[in-house]
Design a protein around this motif. Sequence first.
Motif, short mmCIF file in Angstrom:
data_model
loop_
_atom_site.label_atom_id
_atom_site.label_comp_id
_atom_site.label_asym_id
_atom_site.label_seq_id
_atom_site.Cartn_x
_atom_site.Cartn_y
_atom_site.Cartn_z
N LYS A 48 1.63 14.86 -9.49
CA LYS A 48 0.43 13.97 -9.50
C LYS A 48 0.60 13.32 -8.20
CE LYS A 48 -1.07 13.14 -14.11
NZ LYS A 48 -2.68 13.33 -14.08
N TRP A 49 -0.73 13.01 -7.75
CA TRP A 49 -0.90 12.09 -6.56
C TRP A 49 -1.28 10.67 -7.18
CZ3 TRP A 49 0.13 12.68 -1.52
CH2 TRP A 49 0.18 14.05 -0.97
N ILE A 50 -0.30 9.62 -6.49
CA ILE A 50 -0.48 8.44 -7.18
C ILE A 50 -0.54 7.16 -5.77
CG2 ILE A 50 0.94 6.49 -8.33
CD1 ILE A 50 2.54 8.71 -9.67
N SER A 51 -1.46 6.31 -6.18
CA SER A 51 -1.44 5.38 -5.19
C SER A 51 -1.39 3.77 -5.57
CB SER A 51 -2.69 5.34 -3.93
OG SER A 51 -3.94 5.09 -4.68
N ARG A 52 -1.29 3.04 -4.88
CA ARG A 52 -1.16 1.57 -5.36
C ARG A 52 -1.80 0.75 -4.12
NH1 ARG A 52 4.28 -1.44 -5.85
NH2 ARG A 52 4.24 -0.80 -3.85
N PHE A 53 -2.73 0.14 -4.31
CA PHE A 53 -3.54 -0.74 -3.40
C PHE A 53 -4.00 -1.98 -3.70
CE2 PHE A 53 -6.45 2.28 -5.12
CZ PHE A 53 -7.41 1.48 -5.27
N ILE A 54 -4.19 -2.93 -3.03
CA ILE A 54 -4.64 -4.31 -3.30
C ILE A 54 -5.90 -4.66 -2.43
CG2 ILE A 54 -4.07 -6.83 -3.07
CD1 ILE A 54 -1.11 -5.92 -3.56
N LEU A 55 -6.93 -4.92 -3.28
CA LEU A 55 -8.21 -5.55 -2.83
C LEU A 55 -8.21 -6.78 -2.67
CD1 LEU A 55 -10.29 -2.94 -4.92
CD2 LEU A 55 -9.69 -2.41 -2.59
N ASP A 56 -8.73 -7.33 -1.23
CA ASP A 56 -8.84 -8.68 -1.20
C ASP A 56 -10.43 -8.97 -1.61
OD1 ASP A 56 -8.85 -11.12 -0.10
OD2 ASP A 56 -9.89 -10.84 1.71
N ILE A 57 -10.09 -10.08 -2.78
CA ILE A 57 -11.41 -10.85 -3.41
C ILE A 57 -11.98 -11.97 -2.90
CG2 ILE A 57 -11.98 -11.42 -5.52
CD1 ILE A 57 -11.59 -8.53 -5.49
N PHE A 84 0.92 -1.10 -0.11
CA PHE A 84 -0.07 -0.05 -0.15
C PHE A 84 0.82 1.24 0.00
CE2 PHE A 84 -2.63 3.11 1.95
CZ PHE A 84 -4.02 2.98 1.33
N GLU A 85 0.42 2.11 -0.91
CA GLU A 85 1.51 3.15 -0.89
C GLU A 85 0.79 4.34 -1.52
OE1 GLU A 85 5.11 2.84 -2.74
OE2 GLU A 85 4.26 2.28 -4.88
N VAL A 86 0.84 5.66 -1.05
CA VAL A 86 0.31 6.98 -1.39
C VAL A 86 1.62 8.00 -1.64
CG1 VAL A 86 -1.11 9.04 -1.00
CG2 VAL A 86 -1.82 6.45 -0.39
N TYR A 87 1.79 8.89 -2.66
CA TYR A 87 2.88 9.56 -2.94
C TYR A 87 2.55 10.49 -4.03
CZ TYR A 87 4.20 6.37 -6.55
OH TYR A 87 4.12 5.54 -7.88
N GLU A 88 3.39 11.62 -3.86
CA GLU A 88 3.20 12.69 -4.82
C GLU A 88 4.50 12.63 -5.69
OE1 GLU A 88 2.95 16.62 -3.31
OE2 GLU A 88 1.56 17.33 -5.01
N LYS A 89 4.11 12.78 -7.03
CA LYS A 89 5.46 12.93 -7.95
C LYS A 89 5.11 13.59 -9.12
CE LYS A 89 8.23 9.54 -10.49
NZ LYS A 89 8.29 7.99 -11.15
N ASP A 90 5.93 14.43 -9.56
CA ASP A 90 5.62 15.20 -10.71
C ASP A 90 4.45 16.03 -10.64
OD1 ASP A 90 8.24 14.47 -11.45
OD2 ASP A 90 7.52 12.82 -12.62
#
Lengths: 142, 481
Positions: free
Chosen positions: A133-142, A125-131
């Motif tokens: 833009k705000w960017i996040s990566r996350f994984i949902l449990d299915i 899980f991550e949330v960050y700002e780059k150039d």
Amino acid sequence: MEEYIFLDDIATADVAIESRGDTLEELFSASAMATFEVMADTSGIQLKIKKVLHLENSEIDGLLFDWLAEIIYLKDAEYMLFGKYDIKITKNSNYQLDAEILGEEINQSKHDLRCDVKAITFHLFEVYEKDGKWISRFILDI
Amino acid sequence: MKVNKISDCLWEIPKTEKEGMLVPARIYASDTLLEHMDKGVFEQITNVACLPGIQKYALCMPDGHWGYGFPIGGVAAFDTKDGIISPGGIGFDINCGMRLMTTNLKVDEVKPRLRELVNELFRAVPAGVGAKGSLKVSVSQLKEIMERGADWCIENGYGWPHDREKIEERGHIPGADPSKVSEKAISRGINQLGTLGSGNHYLEIQLVTIENIFDEKVANIFGIREQNQIVIMVHCGSRGFGHQVATDYLRVFDKAMKKYGMTVRDRELACAPFKSPEGSDYYKAMLCAANSAFANRQIITHRIRESFSKVFDTDAEKLGIEIVYDVAHNIARVEKYKINGKEKEVLVHRKGSTRSFGPGSKELPEIYKDVGQPVIVGGSMQTGSYLLAGTEKAMEETFGSTMHGAGRTMSRSAARKKARGDQLLKAMDKDGILVKTASMSGLAEEAGIAYKDISEVVETMDKLGITKKVVKLKPIGNIKG
């Protein structure tokens, strides 16, 4: 601009998503849209019911986790699918989120439903700002 | 990462491979299974090996694949005195598990009524996103279910008194405390009792064929007595109630880590000492969800009996719809094992791993005492499932654990690119498997090609003597969430 992509090569059994936005509000909206797109064709959701949410967290990633956990909760507790998110995020001592989210009750014979989402996970899980833009990566449990 | 071959089908990653590993990691897999295992498994199982209080080895079963926190197929035992408990080692779907039931119906009797039966089951056991259960309970009744699991159901007419004998821990694990469960978990789960869920959850009508009976004597004891016999398999868990319990405590543990000066390599492995207030509260809440999952499968059993009874116009008793066994594969249990020559109490986390107790275990019902615990391994809807028996070797080597399924090998979106729901439906129909699904795209994600070869997975543990093959079961009807 709000956007998201599904990441194929991470977390085989679950769904990994990268979402982006020019602002935090767009990032949160894109992340919510992606989460509901896993569960249904969101283009068919009518904006009939409004829910008002207020969330607070000292960390921005914690706030995104809380936000996604909250809408996943509402999906089951109130049988809701959401299609539109009006979000305002401010920072005082904590990050504060105020949102009006719009959607309708799940109708199994009407909506094109897909896979249920059980939970938002902290894995990678991550949330960050780059150039700018705000960017996040996350994984949902299915 | 160095992976050493210990023996045929057993591999070890030494604890020198990653800083912080307290024990080596062991992976059970054939050469082919290991070669194709997700790279995430190696990272995740070695992360588990770093958790405080871990005993002997961090283990990964042959169906192992990339999950969150633990790999799916991960098993780890922690000292109950100074070890941890982690929601990421159990999964959000607390007590996701399998239940297998017999019938005395033969395939010739079921085939002509199969469509009617599948339609009736699909109506009686709601599935998919937004499904509401037909059983309405009050908050106080739900709290009773949290404590008493399947017992509550049986006392309220949703089952037969002897059903409880054939459920892990008789369908209710002591120690559950509803005061440790949030109001949110209650409101999320209160209307979902008796629902199947989605993803890889299913209700299947299966067939026993003579060539698929590997051990006639044990099969007989498990209630599989004839060729062409029809059995019923259910795969589901604690639904939104369990998902919310896990979500609530993941947040609690994420914060508590600082308090206890603990760090983990993956935030999803957030944990707390088992004996800490946070650890103890989560354990008691987790057991509430575990018991509600036993109740969920019990209510589904009742609906299945009603459905069969209606379609065949015969009492469920006369149709012989008896439970073979019900066993969890996402759970943490306090158990005792011999470690370094001494008996020790440990908290065994099984995430996508089935308990596999050997003959003589006091936890087993009398009729299974001599042959070991029935282990139900659910395969993909196209390839079939297995009924196995637990062994003494599992008690010695794997903390009484084995695989839980075939194990995914392809991501959901990759499966969707390779299979289409409507085409799959037709192809399966041609193969003699009638499917009714709540979601066509969800169906495509569960295509057989997305999974490992279940026979190879099962064979691996059979060869090692961890579980012994008893029967392979072929699907003929499938209700998909």
